[in-house]
Design a protein around this motif. Structure first.
Motif, PDB file in Angstrom:
ATOM      1  N   THR A  63       0.749  -1.257  -0.153  1.00  0.00           N
ATOM      2  CA  THR A  63      -0.065  -0.045   0.080  1.00  0.00           C
ATOM      3  C   THR A  63       0.896   1.285   0.122  1.00  0.00           C
ATOM      4  OG1 THR A  63      -0.048   0.002   2.297  1.00  0.00           O
ATOM      5  CG2 THR A  63      -1.936  -1.252   1.356  1.00  0.00           C
ATOM      6  N   THR A  64       0.343   2.365  -0.576  1.00  0.00           N
ATOM      7  CA  THR A  64       0.933   3.796  -0.307  1.00  0.00           C
ATOM      8  C   THR A  64      -0.091   4.811   0.002  1.00  0.00           C
ATOM      9  OG1 THR A  64       0.541   4.090  -2.776  1.00  0.00           O
ATOM     10  CG2 THR A  64       2.523   3.026  -2.360  1.00  0.00           C
ATOM     11  N   ASP A  65       0.429   5.702   0.624  1.00  0.00           N
ATOM     12  CA  ASP A  65      -0.400   6.917   1.056  1.00  0.00           C
ATOM     13  C   ASP A  65       0.438   8.158   0.269  1.00  0.00           C
ATOM     14  OD1 ASP A  65      -2.130   8.646   2.218  1.00  0.00           O
ATOM     15  OD2 ASP A  65      -1.165   8.778   4.041  1.00  0.00           O
ATOM     16  N   PRO A  66      -0.227   8.732  -0.732  1.00  0.00           N
ATOM     17  CA  PRO A  66      -1.770   8.302  -0.980  1.00  0.00           C
ATOM     18  C   PRO A  66      -1.627   7.064  -2.045  1.00  0.00           C
ATOM     19  CG  PRO A  66      -0.852  10.250  -2.670  1.00  0.00           C
ATOM     20  CD  PRO A  66       0.344   9.748  -1.308  1.00  0.00           C
ATOM     21  N   PRO A  67      -2.774   6.452  -2.165  1.00  0.00           N
ATOM     22  CA  PRO A  67      -2.976   5.221  -3.017  1.00  0.00           C
ATOM     23  C   PRO A  67      -2.834   5.708  -4.361  1.00  0.00           C
ATOM     24  CG  PRO A  67      -5.045   5.862  -2.229  1.00  0.00           C
ATOM     25  CD  PRO A  67      -4.090   6.914  -1.594  1.00  0.00           C
ATOM     26  N   ILE A 123      -0.283  -1.052  -9.424  1.00  0.00           N
ATOM     27  CA  ILE A 123      -0.688  -0.036  -9.018  1.00  0.00           C
ATOM     28  C   ILE A 123      -1.382  -0.325  -7.632  1.00  0.00           C
ATOM     29  CG2 ILE A 123      -2.586   1.778  -9.289  1.00  0.00           C
ATOM     30  CD1 ILE A 123      -0.584   1.929 -11.466  1.00  0.00           C
ATOM     31  N   THR A 124      -0.906   0.644  -6.616  1.00  0.00           N
ATOM     32  CA  THR A 124      -1.468   0.393  -5.348  1.00  0.00           C
ATOM     33  C   THR A 124      -2.871   0.917  -4.833  1.00  0.00           C
ATOM     34  OG1 THR A 124      -0.525   2.606  -4.395  1.00  0.00           O
ATOM     35  CG2 THR A 124       0.854   0.644  -4.391  1.00  0.00           C
ATOM     36  N   ALA A 127       8.243   2.677  -5.429  1.00  0.00           N
ATOM     37  CA  ALA A 127       6.895   3.211  -5.411  1.00  0.00           C
ATOM     38  C   ALA A 127       7.176   4.832  -6.141  1.00  0.00           C
ATOM     39  CB  ALA A 127       6.055   3.437  -3.963  1.00  0.00           C
ATOM     40  N   THR A 128       6.542   5.019  -7.203  1.00  0.00           N
ATOM     41  CA  THR A 128       6.471   6.354  -7.761  1.00  0.00           C
ATOM     42  C   THR A 128       5.025   6.828  -7.814  1.00  0.00           C
ATOM     43  OG1 THR A 128       6.778   5.546  -9.959  1.00  0.00           O
ATOM     44  CG2 THR A 128       8.664   6.048  -8.855  1.00  0.00           C
ATOM     45  N   LYS A 129       4.898   8.257  -7.965  1.00  0.00           N
ATOM     46  CA  LYS A 129       3.769   8.859  -8.386  1.00  0.00           C
ATOM     47  C   LYS A 129       4.070  10.328  -8.867  1.00  0.00           C
ATOM     48  CE  LYS A 129      -0.703   9.546  -6.746  1.00  0.00           C
ATOM     49  NZ  LYS A 129      -2.337   8.910  -6.266  1.00  0.00           N
ATOM     50  N   PRO A 130       3.448  10.787  -9.885  1.00  0.00           N
ATOM     51  CA  PRO A 130       3.728  12.180 -10.230  1.00  0.00           C
ATOM     52  C   PRO A 130       3.419  13.090  -9.109  1.00  0.00           C
ATOM     53  CG  PRO A 130       2.644  11.088 -12.113  1.00  0.00           C
ATOM     54  CD  PRO A 130       2.338  10.155 -10.749  1.00  0.00           C
ATOM     55  N   GLN A 140       5.025   5.941   2.643  1.00  0.00           N
ATOM     56  CA  GLN A 140       4.458   7.184   2.701  1.00  0.00           C
ATOM     57  C   GLN A 140       4.973   7.911   1.760  1.00  0.00           C
ATOM     58  OE1 GLN A 140       2.189   7.978   4.973  1.00  0.00           O
ATOM     59  NE2 GLN A 140       2.103  10.134   3.782  1.00  0.00           N
ATOM     60  N   LEU A 141       4.509   8.381   0.629  1.00  0.00           N
ATOM     61  CA  LEU A 141       4.963   9.295  -0.369  1.00  0.00           C
ATOM     62  C   LEU A 141       4.698  10.634   0.250  1.00  0.00           C
ATOM     63  CD1 LEU A 141       3.173   7.603  -3.353  1.00  0.00           C
ATOM     64  CD2 LEU A 141       5.518   7.087  -2.592  1.00  0.00           C
ATOM     65  N   THR A 142       5.921  11.602   0.060  1.00  0.00           N
ATOM     66  CA  THR A 142       6.042  12.782   0.340  1.00  0.00           C
ATOM     67  C   THR A 142       6.113  13.863  -0.835  1.00  0.00           C
ATOM     68  OG1 THR A 142       8.331  12.729   0.161  1.00  0.00           O
ATOM     69  CG2 THR A 142       7.249  12.399   2.415  1.00  0.00           C
ATOM     70  N   PRO A 143       4.947  14.657  -0.943  1.00  0.00           N
ATOM     71  CA  PRO A 143       4.778  15.758  -1.959  1.00  0.00           C
ATOM     72  C   PRO A 143       6.143  16.254  -2.242  1.00  0.00           C
ATOM     73  CG  PRO A 143       3.270  16.113  -0.362  1.00  0.00           C
ATOM     74  CD  PRO A 143       4.208  14.898   0.454  1.00  0.00           C
ATOM     75  N   GLU A 144       6.357  16.538  -3.411  1.00  0.00           N
ATOM     76  CA  GLU A 144       7.461  17.491  -4.040  1.00  0.00           C
ATOM     77  C   GLU A 144       7.007  18.905  -3.752  1.00  0.00           C
ATOM     78  OE1 GLU A 144       7.652  16.842  -8.052  1.00  0.00           O
ATOM     79  OE2 GLU A 144       9.017  15.273  -7.694  1.00  0.00           O
ATOM     80  N   THR A 145       8.072  19.726  -3.439  1.00  0.00           N
ATOM     81  CA  THR A 145       7.641  21.272  -3.038  1.00  0.00           C
ATOM     82  C   THR A 145       7.684  21.789  -4.312  1.00  0.00           C
ATOM     83  OG1 THR A 145      10.116  21.874  -2.911  1.00  0.00           O
ATOM     84  CG2 THR A 145       8.818  21.146  -0.778  1.00  0.00           C
TER      85      THR A 145
END
Length: 152
Positions: free
Chosen positions: A38-42, A54-55, A71-74, A121-126
């Protein structure tokens, strides 16, 4: 001999033959393990074992290998986790049956994957990081051959 006794003897012999041809860990939990990821966010793309998912997802992986989960997410930083293979306690049920234990070791059933589940836990890019990714920095540097010619 009684027909009933012969049938019971054959049944017992077949059961013993079957059990001697298999191994305990192979029977109890098999050669693959299902690992929830799982990832946060999914909705992140997850690469593991040469496949992409895809999670949230569950993947079936060989117990006798090490894995890296990526895990990668734009708009988010890439995150990784490791899955480690170690001997399972179930494999020690065969400690007096060396042939069965060898089968478990060869087919991978003697192992387990740790951790049993992966949560990233994915952290948003600044905003500054997003701009830096879009910018195309000058990659060419001046060298002595690029200097203008001078008359001496």
């Amino acid at each position: 001999m009684n027909h009933h006794i012969i049938r019971r003897l054959l049944s017992t012999l077949l059961t013993v033959a079957f059990l001697s041809a298999t191994s305990c860990a192979t029977l109890i939990h098999g050669t693959h393990e299902t690992v929830p990821i799982t990832t946060d966010p999914p909705g992140a793309s997850v690469a593991v074992g040469g496949e992409t998912y895809i999670t949230p997802t569950e993947v079936s992986l060989s117990r006798d290998r090490e894995y890296q989960v990526v895990a990668t997410k734009p708009g988010y930083h890439q995150q990784t986790a490791q899955l480690h293979s170690s001997l399972s306690a179930v494999s020690f049920l065969n400690c007096f049956a060396w042939l069965w234990w060898a089968v478990d070791l060869v087919d991978g059933a003697a192992y387990k994957l740790e951790p049993e589940a992966v949560s990233l836990q994915l952290t948003p890019e600044t905003p500054a990081e997003k701009l830096a990714e879009r910018a195309t920095p000058a990659t060419r540097t001046a060298s002595a051959y690029d200097a203008p010619e001078k008359d001496f």
